[in-house]
Write an enzyme that holds these catalytic residues in place. Structure first.
Site, PDB file in Angstrom:
ATOM      1  N   ARG A 169     -11.306  -7.231  -5.749  1.00 23.08           N
ATOM      2  CA  ARG A 169     -10.837  -7.658  -4.432  1.00 23.08           C
ATOM      3  C   ARG A 169     -12.048  -7.920  -3.535  1.00 23.08           C
ATOM      4  O   ARG A 169     -12.925  -7.074  -3.401  1.00 23.08           O
ATOM      5  CB  ARG A 169      -9.995  -6.507  -3.874  1.00 23.08           C
ATOM      6  CG  ARG A 169      -8.937  -6.887  -2.905  1.00 23.08           C
ATOM      7  CD  ARG A 169      -8.112  -5.665  -2.532  1.00 23.08           C
ATOM      8  NE  ARG A 169      -8.920  -4.605  -1.942  1.00 23.08           N
ATOM      9  CZ  ARG A 169      -8.507  -3.802  -0.961  1.00 23.08           C
ATOM     10  NH1 ARG A 169      -7.313  -3.925  -0.458  1.00 23.08           N
ATOM     11  NH2 ARG A 169      -9.282  -2.860  -0.479  1.00 23.08           N
ATOM     12  N   PHE A 179       0.869  -1.168   0.000  1.00 22.24           N
ATOM     13  CA  PHE A 179       0.000   0.000   0.000  1.00 22.24           C
ATOM     14  C   PHE A 179       0.912   1.226   0.000  1.00 22.24           C
ATOM     15  O   PHE A 179       1.802   1.336   0.834  1.00 22.24           O
ATOM     16  CB  PHE A 179      -0.894  -0.013   1.246  1.00 22.24           C
ATOM     17  CG  PHE A 179      -1.995   0.991   1.197  1.00 22.24           C
ATOM     18  CD1 PHE A 179      -3.195   0.694   0.582  1.00 22.24           C
ATOM     19  CD2 PHE A 179      -1.814   2.248   1.746  1.00 22.24           C
ATOM     20  CE1 PHE A 179      -4.212   1.633   0.517  1.00 22.24           C
ATOM     21  CE2 PHE A 179      -2.831   3.196   1.683  1.00 22.24           C
ATOM     22  CZ  PHE A 179      -4.036   2.877   1.072  1.00 22.24           C
ATOM     23  N   ASP A 215       3.334  -3.743   9.112  1.00 22.83           N
ATOM     24  CA  ASP A 215       2.041  -3.110   8.891  1.00 22.83           C
ATOM     25  C   ASP A 215       0.990  -4.227   8.947  1.00 22.83           C
ATOM     26  O   ASP A 215       0.990  -5.144   8.123  1.00 22.83           O
ATOM     27  CB  ASP A 215       2.063  -2.420   7.513  1.00 22.83           C
ATOM     28  CG  ASP A 215       0.748  -1.729   7.177  1.00 22.83           C
ATOM     29  OD1 ASP A 215      -0.290  -2.115   7.748  1.00 22.83           O
ATOM     30  OD2 ASP A 215       0.756  -0.834   6.315  1.00 22.83           O
ATOM     31  N   TYR A 221     -10.126   0.203  11.357  1.00 19.24           N
ATOM     32  CA  TYR A 221     -11.386   0.435  10.634  1.00 19.24           C
ATOM     33  C   TYR A 221     -11.717  -0.684   9.656  1.00 19.24           C
ATOM     34  O   TYR A 221     -12.773  -0.677   9.048  1.00 19.24           O
ATOM     35  CB  TYR A 221     -11.386   1.799   9.916  1.00 19.24           C
ATOM     36  CG  TYR A 221     -10.126   2.126   9.148  1.00 19.24           C
ATOM     37  CD1 TYR A 221      -9.824   1.521   7.943  1.00 19.24           C
ATOM     38  CD2 TYR A 221      -9.224   3.066   9.649  1.00 19.24           C
ATOM     39  CE1 TYR A 221      -8.665   1.828   7.240  1.00 19.24           C
ATOM     40  CE2 TYR A 221      -8.049   3.391   8.963  1.00 19.24           C
ATOM     41  CZ  TYR A 221      -7.778   2.757   7.756  1.00 19.24           C
ATOM     42  OH  TYR A 221      -6.621   3.058   7.076  1.00 19.24           O
ATOM     43  N   LYS A 222     -10.798  -1.634   9.465  1.00 19.90           N
ATOM     44  CA  LYS A 222     -11.071  -2.725   8.527  1.00 19.90           C
ATOM     45  C   LYS A 222     -11.684  -3.906   9.302  1.00 19.90           C
ATOM     46  O   LYS A 222     -12.827  -3.865   9.702  1.00 19.90           O
ATOM     47  CB  LYS A 222      -9.776  -3.139   7.824  1.00 19.90           C
ATOM     48  CG  LYS A 222      -9.140  -2.033   6.982  1.00 19.90           C
ATOM     49  CD  LYS A 222      -7.867  -2.544   6.344  1.00 19.90           C
ATOM     50  CE  LYS A 222      -7.060  -1.432   5.680  1.00 19.90           C
ATOM     51  NZ  LYS A 222      -7.684  -0.889   4.487  1.00 19.90           N
TER      52      LYS A 222
END
Ligand SMILES: Cc1ncc(COP(=O)(O)O)c(C=O)c1O
Length: 410
Positions: free
Chosen positions: A369, A125, A195, A220-221
């Site tokens: 995805r 990312f 990460d 938040y995921k």
């Protein structure tokens, strides 16, 4: 043989996590395969948010002494067991972006800046690479990129200070062997910052068992903390007293309310705080983390693999005829997502699915995805989502012009 709905329902009957679904608010008719971008809302999160709103109204400034101020450490302790950390090793604060910057400064200061290179990985990312670049630019380090798929050893040397790596790649869902990578990087005298954006809450992360010293992540995921929920930073207990982190804000001061002119870092993880945090943003996350305390992480992992395999098995016969490549890694190297590449029509297929209430997302180039969240997805949901996918592809519905227009957030 393509799995039937009855096969999926049989798996649901045996599912020990099935009851968690009732704890989440999901719109009727929606099949949500995007919990790897933004997790669903736990019912308790909404209640906690309402309660904090009332607390603000009724207690005003007093709220800071009623749990708001120490939320970063308290929530860190709730999160710790989910990622293989101990009490006092996790602080919930800021974002991955900011926490990465803090750790880069903190680690390189403790190495006395003897090594000039910070490595980030190509194909990760981009935020992590940007921050590594920005840190190098401002602090006088050299930024190196570990190309995707390259052998670590070819890029490691006694010049490398820190390597920034994702445990699970956001595009491909590839899971790294954290223990093995730690061993190889530490053997060269360098440090790793992990990460955990796509692994915390997606699988049983074992920071302590793998020998990890530093990590960052978001909530938040898979952890369902809500849009923009605070991130977290992990520093193993024996590495916590090294010195300063570069964002030396007043909340990370040893005595914030002494209002001293000079900075002195607080002890332990508190030094990784920066400034005033959003009490409102911590409330739903705390409710979600309390729910997570009841989750058996081994069962979560088993269900995640079962869901991803079910989705793929339902669609496998379609792939060749429609130019779709399944890039999902093998189970032992898989996060909690399925990646299907259709270079020409991937974007439009995802848009057509969203119109039908099957929410996935799209990443360039051509990647459809789909994230699988075992707490609120049943096997039957996954079967139905695959059926919708089949209809969109077989009918050619995705070719409709309305599915070709790009939105700002994909
Ligand atoms: C792997 C990874 N790292 C970093 C980030 C950036 O996180 P933040 O915007 O919370 O700093 C994301 C965001 O989705 C991500 O997926």
């Amino acid at each position: 043989m393509r799995p039937t709905l009855t096969d999926a329902q049989t798996l649901d009957d045996q599912d020990t996590l099935a009851d968690f679904k009732a704890h989440f608010a999901l719109p009727d008719g929606m099949l949500y395969l995007d919990g790897n971008s933004l997790g669903a809302q736990p019912n308790a999160a909404r209640e906690a948010l309402d309660a904090t709103r009332d607390q603000w109204r009724d207690s005003l400034i007093g709220g800071w002494n009623q749990g708001w101020f120490d939320a970063p450490e308290r929530l860190g302790n709730l999160l710790a067991p989910l990622i293989g950390a101990s009490e006092g090793e996790v602080l919930v604060s800021d974002t991955i972006t900011l926490n990465l910057f803090k750790l880069l400064g903190y680690i390189t200061e403790s190495q006395e800046r003897a090594r000039p290179i910070i490595l980030s990985e190509g194909g990760n990312f981009p935020a992590d690479g940007y921050i590594a670049e920005g840190f190098c630019h401002s602090a006088g380090f050299e930024h190196g990129v570990l190309p995707e798929g390259a052998a670590l050893e070819e890029h490691l040397s006694d010049q490398v200070a820190v390597v920034v790596l994702s445990q699970v790649n956001y595009r491909t869902g590839q899971l790294r062997d954290m223990a093995e990578v730690n061993r190889r990087i530490h053997a060269k005298g360098a440090e790793v910052i992990w990460d955990l954006a796509h692994s915390a809450g997606a699988l049983a992360v074992d920071l302590a068992g793998s020998g990890a010293r530093y990590a960052v992540g978001c909530t938040y995921k898979y952890l369902n903390g809500g849009p923009g929920a605070p991130g977290f930073v992990y520093v193993r207990s024996d590495r916590q007293q090294a010195g300063w982190q570069p964002l030396s804000g007043w909340h990370g001061h040893a005595k914030p309310f002494a209002f001293d002119a000079d900075y002195a870092p607080a002890s332990g993880m508190t030094r990784f705080r920066t400034g005033t945090h959003s009490a409102l943003a911590y409330a739903p996350l705390e409710a979600s983390l309390k729910l997570w305390q009841q989750v058996d992480m081994a069962a979560l992992r088993a269900k995640s693999l079962a869901l991803t395999d079910l989705f793929r098995a339902c669609l496998a016969d379609l792939f060749e005829a429609h130019g779709i490549e399944d890039i999902t890694p093998a189970p032992a190297q898989r996060g909690s997502q399925v990646g299907l590449v259709q270079r020409e029509h991937g974007y439009a297929i995802v848009q057509a699915l969203i119109k039908r209430g099957v929410i996935g997302d799209y990443r360039e180039p051509g990647l459809m995805r789909f994230g699988f969240t075992p707490l609120y997805l049943s096997h039957a949901d996954v079967w139905h989502a695959a059926e919708q996918f089949r209809e969109v592809v077989e009918s050619g519905e995705y070719r409709d012009p309305r599915f070709q227009t790009r939105t700002e957030v994909t």
